[in-house]
Design a protein around this motif. Sequence first.
Motif, short mmCIF file in Angstrom:
data_model
loop_
_atom_site.label_atom_id
_atom_site.label_comp_id
_atom_site.label_asym_id
_atom_site.label_seq_id
_atom_site.Cartn_x
_atom_site.Cartn_y
_atom_site.Cartn_z
N UNK A 295 -94.30 47.95 67.31
CA UNK A 295 -95.01 48.45 68.49
C UNK A 295 -94.03 48.97 69.53
N UNK A 296 -94.58 49.64 70.53
CA UNK A 296 -93.78 50.07 71.67
C UNK A 296 -93.40 51.52 71.65
N UNK A 297 -93.88 52.25 70.67
CA UNK A 297 -93.68 53.70 70.64
C UNK A 297 -94.84 54.31 69.85
N UNK A 298 -94.99 55.61 69.99
CA UNK A 298 -96.05 56.29 69.24
C UNK A 298 -95.68 56.34 67.76
N UNK A 299 -96.60 56.00 66.89
CA UNK A 299 -96.35 55.97 65.45
C UNK A 299 -96.74 57.30 64.80
N UNK A 300 -96.02 57.63 63.76
CA UNK A 300 -96.32 58.84 63.00
C UNK A 300 -97.17 58.49 61.78
N UNK A 301 -97.92 59.45 61.30
CA UNK A 301 -98.63 59.31 60.04
C UNK A 301 -98.60 60.65 59.31
N UNK A 302 -98.24 60.72 58.04
CA UNK A 302 -97.96 59.59 57.15
C UNK A 302 -96.59 58.98 57.41
#
Length: 119
Positions: free
Chosen positions: A110-117
Amino acid sequence: MQDCIFCKIVRKEIPSKAAYEDELVYAFHDINPVAPTHILIVPKRHIVGVQTLEREDESIVGHMFYVARKIGEELGHAPDEYLKGGYRLVFNVGKDAGQSVFHLHLHFIAGRRMEWPPG
Ligand code: 5GP
Ligand code: ZN
């Protein structure tokens, strides 16, 4: 397991920064974080990974997710009513999926924007 690094961390033979502990699980900060918050939630009992789960392990896995929820709330990462915030929970299952430690662990990231995929 004598030589398992996470069993040694659970037994406190190797130091770690604790995030949560009860009779069933220990959660500690990852030594090589991939985000501002990166915690590993591990059962105290040695289980290789999702690939070896038995029916009798179902409850510990459920508990690991409940602990993730608690950690999310405690550290202020629970998604709010506007769906801001949040965290990613990951099991890497097998070498090709990125598993490097063969003691079951749930990544709390957590603590940052996550990418997908994911990569
Ligand atoms: P995996 O790659 O198996 O899904 O995740 C294993 C994780 O354990 C990695 O993110 C790695 O940085 C972490 N790790 C490996 N050895 C240690 C250690 O001795 N202490 C801590 N705190 N984390 C570790
Ligand atoms: Zn172990």
